[in-house]
Motif scaffolding. Structure first.
Motif, PDB file in Angstrom:
ATOM      1  N   TYR A  89      40.998  45.548  35.256  1.00  0.00           N
ATOM      2  CA  TYR A  89      41.113  46.233  36.537  1.00  0.00           C
ATOM      3  C   TYR A  89      41.167  45.184  37.640  1.00  0.00           C
ATOM      4  O   TYR A  89      40.576  44.111  37.533  1.00  0.00           O
ATOM      5  CB  TYR A  89      39.893  47.123  36.798  1.00  0.00           C
ATOM      6  N   GLN A 121      40.267  44.735  41.750  1.00  0.00           N
ATOM      7  CA  GLN A 121      39.623  45.325  42.917  1.00  0.00           C
ATOM      8  C   GLN A 121      39.917  44.464  44.132  1.00  0.00           C
ATOM      9  O   GLN A 121      39.409  43.350  44.254  1.00  0.00           O
ATOM     10  CB  GLN A 121      38.116  45.449  42.728  1.00  0.00           C
ATOM     11  N   LEU A 171      39.024  40.623  43.038  1.00  0.00           N
ATOM     12  CA  LEU A 171      38.047  40.612  41.951  1.00  0.00           C
ATOM     13  C   LEU A 171      38.704  41.267  40.735  1.00  0.00           C
ATOM     14  O   LEU A 171      39.192  42.395  40.824  1.00  0.00           O
ATOM     15  CB  LEU A 171      36.793  41.388  42.354  1.00  0.00           C
ATOM     16  N   LEU A 173      38.202  42.736  37.114  1.00  0.00           N
ATOM     17  CA  LEU A 173      37.136  43.293  36.289  1.00  0.00           C
ATOM     18  C   LEU A 173      37.658  43.634  34.904  1.00  0.00           C
ATOM     19  O   LEU A 173      38.704  44.275  34.771  1.00  0.00           O
ATOM     20  CB  LEU A 173      36.566  44.556  36.933  1.00  0.00           C
ATOM     21  N   PHE A 215      31.669  47.733  32.323  1.00  0.00           N
ATOM     22  CA  PHE A 215      32.334  46.667  33.054  1.00  0.00           C
ATOM     23  C   PHE A 215      31.598  45.345  32.917  1.00  0.00           C
ATOM     24  O   PHE A 215      30.373  45.302  32.796  1.00  0.00           O
ATOM     25  CB  PHE A 215      32.411  47.003  34.549  1.00  0.00           C
ATOM     26  N   GLY A 216      32.377  44.260  32.989  1.00  0.00           N
ATOM     27  CA  GLY A 216      31.796  42.950  33.170  1.00  0.00           C
ATOM     28  C   GLY A 216      31.494  42.718  34.640  1.00  0.00           C
ATOM     29  O   GLY A 216      31.709  43.595  35.480  1.00  0.00           O
ATOM     30  N   GLU A 217      30.992  41.521  34.951  1.00  0.00           N
ATOM     31  CA  GLU A 217      30.599  41.211  36.321  1.00  0.00           C
ATOM     32  C   GLU A 217      31.779  40.810  37.187  1.00  0.00           C
ATOM     33  O   GLU A 217      31.651  40.711  38.406  1.00  0.00           O
ATOM     34  CB  GLU A 217      29.539  40.111  36.314  1.00  0.00           C
ATOM     35  N   ALA A 224      27.989  41.268  43.134  1.00  0.00           N
ATOM     36  CA  ALA A 224      28.062  40.265  42.066  1.00  0.00           C
ATOM     37  C   ALA A 224      27.829  40.872  40.679  1.00  0.00           C
ATOM     38  O   ALA A 224      27.527  40.145  39.726  1.00  0.00           O
ATOM     39  CB  ALA A 224      27.084  39.120  42.306  1.00  0.00           C
ATOM     40  N   GLU A 225      27.940  42.190  40.555  1.00  0.00           N
ATOM     41  CA  GLU A 225      27.849  42.825  39.250  1.00  0.00           C
ATOM     42  C   GLU A 225      29.035  43.770  39.081  1.00  0.00           C
ATOM     43  O   GLU A 225      29.658  44.190  40.052  1.00  0.00           O
ATOM     44  CB  GLU A 225      26.553  43.612  39.106  1.00  0.00           C
ATOM     45  N   GLY A 226      29.328  44.115  37.841  1.00  0.00           N
ATOM     46  CA  GLY A 226      30.362  45.102  37.599  1.00  0.00           C
ATOM     47  C   GLY A 226      29.838  46.510  37.822  1.00  0.00           C
ATOM     48  O   GLY A 226      28.626  46.737  37.830  1.00  0.00           O
ATOM     49  N   PRO A 227      30.733  47.482  38.032  1.00  0.00           N
ATOM     50  CA  PRO A 227      30.284  48.876  38.177  1.00  0.00           C
ATOM     51  C   PRO A 227      29.587  49.366  36.914  1.00  0.00           C
ATOM     52  O   PRO A 227      29.936  48.963  35.808  1.00  0.00           O
ATOM     53  CB  PRO A 227      31.606  49.639  38.395  1.00  0.00           C
ATOM     54  N   THR A 228      28.607  50.232  37.092  1.00  0.00           N
ATOM     55  CA  THR A 228      27.928  50.853  35.958  1.00  0.00           C
ATOM     56  C   THR A 228      28.003  52.363  36.101  1.00  0.00           C
ATOM     57  O   THR A 228      27.896  52.905  37.209  1.00  0.00           O
ATOM     58  CB  THR A 228      26.458  50.421  35.852  1.00  0.00           C
TER      59      THR A 228
END
Lengths: 114, 114
Positions: free
Chosen positions: A35, A37, A88, A90, A105-107, B41-45
């Protein structure tokens, strides 16, 4: 450790460079995604791989080239990018065929193109 | 044309009060809706979801309401806590939550003031 890890976390590259983003998932999933962003825009699906085969490519420019060598790894190869590609990126995974709608998702990898 | 819209880019709420995040969609074929939460600084959860056959789904402090006739859904957080401060993304899909068909909104930044 998160279930989906991305490297590098930050990348700065010139328009003539070639670089790659890497994603690895440790969840036993069989589908992986890239993805994008951008600021003030929705998350945009770029690529979907299911069982290591690309099933969807949302009209992404050819300067982005994905690779999925196995169900745990996903790459995004970058070459001759434009400044507007700064965003960004993802990576996500899911159990394909599941109907929960849940992506892991990863960071993210923050890319800046100069 | 955006199929999933989050018209409020930001929302500020006092701790202990209710937070209401809104989402509108245009495609009547959507049949599964989700909320994702993203810290910096994190991916969506994944947070919570709802099928179009329901009009409410509750999970602890989080409740999602769906109004199909208005093509509108909302996420209620009560009571709000400072740790809830994050960007919240609404997402929708056709095909019962199939993960490769998720369409995301632009997100709403929630700030919960102590």
């Amino acid at each position: 450790e998160t279930g989906v890890t991305q490297t590098p976390r930050h990348l700065v590259m010139g328009m003539t460079n070639k670089k790659s983003l890497k994603c690895e998932q440790h969840l036993g999933h069989n589908a992986m995604y890239w993805y994008k962003q951008s600021a003030k825009k929705p998350l945009e699906l770029m690529f979907v791989y299911s069982l290591e085969e690309r099933v969807e490519n949302n009209s992404v420019p050819s300067r982005f080239s994905p690779e999925c060598p196995n169900s745990s790894h996903l790459f995004l190869h970058l070459h001759t990018l434009q400044p507007e590609d700064s965003a960004l990126y993802l990576c996500a995974s899911s159990q394909d065929g599941g109907l929960s709608g849940e992506l892991f998702f990863g960071e993210g990898s923050r890319l800046t193109v100069l | 044309d955006q199929q999933v819209k989050q018209n409020s880019p930001s929302l500020s709420v006092q701790e202990g009060r209710i937070s209401i995040l809104n989402c509108d969609y245009t495609n009547s074929m959507f049949d599964y809706f989700l909320w994702y939460k993203k810290y910096p600084a994190e991916g969506p959860t994944f947070l919570i979801s709802i099928s179009s056959i329901k009009d409410k789904n509750e999970d602890g402090r989080f409740t999602v309401f769906l109004n199909k006739s208005a093509k509108h859904l909302s996420l209620h957080i009560v009571p709000s806590q400072p740790g809830d401060s994050a960007v919240y993304f609404c997402a929708a899909s056709r095909g019962g939550g199939a993960t490769n068909k998720l369409i995301f909104g632009t997100g709403t930044l929630l700030a919960v003031q102590p």
